[in-house]
Design a protein around this motif. Structure first.
Motif, mmCIF file in Angstrom:
data_model
loop_
_atom_site.group_PDB
_atom_site.id
_atom_site.type_symbol
_atom_site.label_atom_id
_atom_site.label_comp_id
_atom_site.label_asym_id
_atom_site.label_seq_id
_atom_site.Cartn_x
_atom_site.Cartn_y
_atom_site.Cartn_z
ATOM 1 N N PRO A 372 0.817 -1.220 0.000
ATOM 2 C CA PRO A 372 0.000 0.000 0.000
ATOM 3 C C PRO A 372 0.849 1.268 0.000
ATOM 4 N N VAL A 373 0.463 2.218 -0.816
ATOM 5 C CA VAL A 373 1.135 3.509 -0.874
ATOM 6 C C VAL A 373 0.792 4.300 0.397
ATOM 7 N N THR A 374 1.776 4.922 0.982
ATOM 8 C CA THR A 374 1.555 5.734 2.172
ATOM 9 C C THR A 374 0.898 7.055 1.797
ATOM 10 N N GLU A 378 3.363 11.109 -1.951
ATOM 11 C CA GLU A 378 3.544 11.530 -3.349
ATOM 12 C C GLU A 378 3.996 10.388 -4.253
ATOM 13 N N VAL A 379 3.992 9.170 -3.754
ATOM 14 C CA VAL A 379 4.328 8.007 -4.580
ATOM 15 C C VAL A 379 3.160 7.714 -5.517
ATOM 16 N N ILE A 380 3.463 7.525 -6.793
ATOM 17 C CA ILE A 380 2.429 7.180 -7.761
ATOM 18 C C ILE A 380 2.208 5.676 -7.698
ATOM 19 N N GLY A 381 1.001 5.282 -7.352
ATOM 20 C CA GLY A 381 0.684 3.869 -7.241
ATOM 21 C C GLY A 381 -0.353 3.438 -8.265
ATOM 22 N N LYS A 382 -0.466 2.126 -8.425
ATOM 23 C CA LYS A 382 -1.485 1.580 -9.324
ATOM 24 C C LYS A 382 -2.759 1.316 -8.535
ATOM 25 N N LEU A 383 -3.895 1.616 -9.165
ATOM 26 C CA LEU A 383 -5.181 1.405 -8.525
ATOM 27 C C LEU A 383 -5.633 -0.023 -8.769
ATOM 28 N N VAL A 384 -6.011 -0.681 -7.690
ATOM 29 C CA VAL A 384 -6.374 -2.092 -7.722
ATOM 30 C C VAL A 384 -7.752 -2.246 -7.095
ATOM 31 N N VAL A 385 -8.620 -3.001 -7.756
ATOM 32 C CA VAL A 385 -9.972 -3.246 -7.255
ATOM 33 C C VAL A 385 -10.087 -4.696 -6.823
ATOM 34 N N ILE A 420 -2.092 9.242 -6.950
ATOM 35 C CA ILE A 420 -1.363 9.616 -5.732
ATOM 36 C C ILE A 420 -2.375 9.684 -4.588
ATOM 37 N N VAL A 421 -2.007 9.151 -3.430
ATOM 38 C CA VAL A 421 -2.876 9.217 -2.261
ATOM 39 C C VAL A 421 -2.467 10.424 -1.426
ATOM 40 N N HIS A 422 -3.350 11.400 -1.312
ATOM 41 C CA HIS A 422 -3.064 12.588 -0.500
ATOM 42 C C HIS A 422 -3.171 12.253 0.985
#
Length: 542
Positions: A372-374, A378-385, A420-422
């Motif tokens: 999981p992205v913290t 500002e880490v660009i992560g892939k969205l997973v469903v 990105i997760v803010h």
């Protein structure tokens, strides 16, 4: 399927609503009104016609139709007998249609009269198709090789069931073209598709209580709805389906293309509470029509605007909410491979930043190590469903294996979107793998840059593309349309981006056009935008 899950599909919901609300309006098209009893009876007729034409469990019926009552009737008929109805893009050329119908194993086609010549030219090349059903739209008359739709719709006076019955494992196929490549069929179990609709509809049934639960929770006729975007795409179809799910009435417009004036007339005439559109290409026309005749429409009944399939900027949201101050605009971020990825809710007093979404409950944002992205990193992560997912792509196990993967012991869908997760947990949408630009060794996601440019007060639409560049590998170019009489210098737009994003993400060039290339349904036409950028690229200004 677990013992606690129901074993039926959307047809059971619609049949029960027709029993409970037989005289309530279900569909309106111009001067034609169909009650819920009409809707159900006509779908039975189409189902009987398909079965009389030797339809089997492995057959499919294609909907080569514009928005109309017939579209949802055919959908209902297919659910009744447990076969997929295939959404067919009526803008496809002959070869694209032939590919789609062959890939989907279509054996029957329901088509509007205006498509008769196209269908006639294809018939001899599609020997698997046994039935052609013609819908009279006032253009070309029914050819001798087709069945008139009204004859088919009157073919039964009783409920129709197929010999094999219906169940939750019936296949629901949703064909999508995405932004690149040939159309591909995403396979959903009918029970999972129904659950997705139930989860997001205004009326939510306890589906495990079966028909009794639907009767108990229905509560009476539902809201009136218009899908401005085509039913052949997910936004328009699911918008209409959600309204029908609650016993509502769906109004379909009569113009062959999107006519904002007709939409606004219908909203007032039928006291419409909800509508579905696809981004700027629809919103801009509505706003322009309202501005041109500010005293013509009251539109006081609008409460919910669903938009998906195209980015909708802050300016358009603000302009719409000035006219519909009691409404909420729900900007949905989803894909055919995974519904409910994120939502952005705008009201008159709170309009979120463009491209920023609250993640759905079944969404992870993972880094390259599947961790999981913290938030705030500002880490660009892939969205997973995860959880309720499609079975895969129809007849494409290799692509299915790439998209539907097991991650940390859980089956997931990885459509290729990044974000990105803010720090507050919201997600800033960045874009898809297939659209990622690599410039000077840095990855740049198009939708992040588009969202910022779209928020400039002069900009009406934008697509961002990468073009070959001898120094950078790829250069970021923005293809932009602006308000009439307002063309800011390219340098101003570039500065606007640099105020919010890292400098390397800002366009090297800006190409101004009258109309940003999009399909009429609002989906981005990136190949055409890239061709414009390459052929009309300006001298670098930064």
């Amino acid at each position: 399927m677990s013992a606690s899950e129901f074993d039926w599909n959307l047809a059971t919901v619609w049949e029960t609503i027709a029993e409970e609300l037989p005289d309530a309006p279900a569909q309106i098209h111009g001067e034609r009104t169909f009650t819920w009893a009409d809707f159900d009876r006509r779908a039975d007729g189409i189902a009987r016609t398909l079965l009389d034409g030797s339809a089997g469990r492995d057959d499919r019926v294609a909907q080569y139709l514009r928005n109309s009552p017939e579209y949802l009737e055919v959908s209902h008929a297919a659910f009744k007998i447990g076969i997929p109805a295939i959404n067919s893009n009526y803008r496809y050329r002959d070869e694209e249609l032939r590919y789609l119908w062959e890939d989907a194993d279509v054996t029957a086609v329901v088509f509007h009269g205006s498509f008769t010549q196209t269908v006639g030219a294809l018939r001899g090349r599609l020997p698997r198709i046994r039935q052609w059903i013609h819908v009279d739209d006032g253009t070309e008359s029914c050819p001798e090789w087709a069945i008139p739709y009204e004859t088919a719709a009157a073919a039964s006076s009783e409920r129709v069931r197929s010999p094999w019955g219906r169940g939750g494992d019936d296949l629901f196929l949703l064909y999508t073209g995405g932004t690149t490549g040939m159309p591909k069929g995403v396979m959903w179990r009918a029970v999972d598709m129904l659950q997705q609709v139930n989860d997001v509809s205004t009326v939510k049934y306890n589906l495990e209580d079966g028909v009794a639960g639907i009767r108990r929770d229905l509560g009476g006729p539902g809201q009136a709805h218009i899908s401005g975007s085509p039913y052949m795409h997910g936004t328009g179809y699911f918008g209409a389906t959600m309204a029908m799910h609650g016993g509502g009435c769906v109004i379909s417009m009569t113009a062959p293309g999107f006519d904002a004036r007709e939409l606004l007339d219908d909203i007032d005439r039928h006291q419409v509470a909800s509508l579905a559109i696809s981004g700027e290409v629809f919103a801009k026309r509505i706003v322009d029509a309202l501005a041109a005749e500010p005293e013509r429409w009251r539109s006081t009944t609008v409460r919910n605007v669903l938009t998906s399939g195209g980015m909708l900027g802050e300016q358009s949201k603000r302009a719409l909410l000035e006219h519909w101050p009691e409404a909420a605009i729900l900007d949905g971020f989803s894909s055919s491979e995974g519904f409910g990825m994120g939502w952005s809710l705008a009201t008159k007093d709170n309009i979120p930043e463009t491209g920023r979404f609250s993640p759905g409950p079944n969404v992870w944002v993972l880094d390259e190590n599947d961790e999981p992205v913290t938030a705030g990193s500002e880490v660009i992560g892939k969205l997973v469903v995860r959880n309720r997912l499609p079975l895969g792509y129809y007849k494409d196990p290799e692509k299915s294996a790439r998209t539907f993967r097991e991650i940390n012991g859980v089956r997931t869908s990885v459509p290729g979107d990044h974000g990105i997760v803010h720090a507050d947990g919201t997600i800033q949408l960045m874009g898809r793998d297939s659209l990622c630009i690599t410039s000077g060794g840095e990855k740049i996601f198009t939708e992040e840059v588009e969202g910022v440019i779209l928020d400039h007060e002069a900009v009406t639409d934008v697509l961002v593309v990468g073009v070959p560049d001898p120094e950078w590998g790829q250069a970021v170019v923005a293809v932009v349309s602006v308000e009439p009489g307002e063309e800011p210098p390219a340098a101003e737009l570039i500065r606007h981006v640099k105020q919010r994003l890292a400098g390397y993400k800002a366009p090297k060039d800006v190409v101004f056009v009258d109309v940003v290339p999009r399909a009429p349904n609002g989906k981005a036409d990136y190949p055409s935008a890239r061709a414009l950028a390459e052929s009309r690229r300006q001298q670098p200004v930064a």
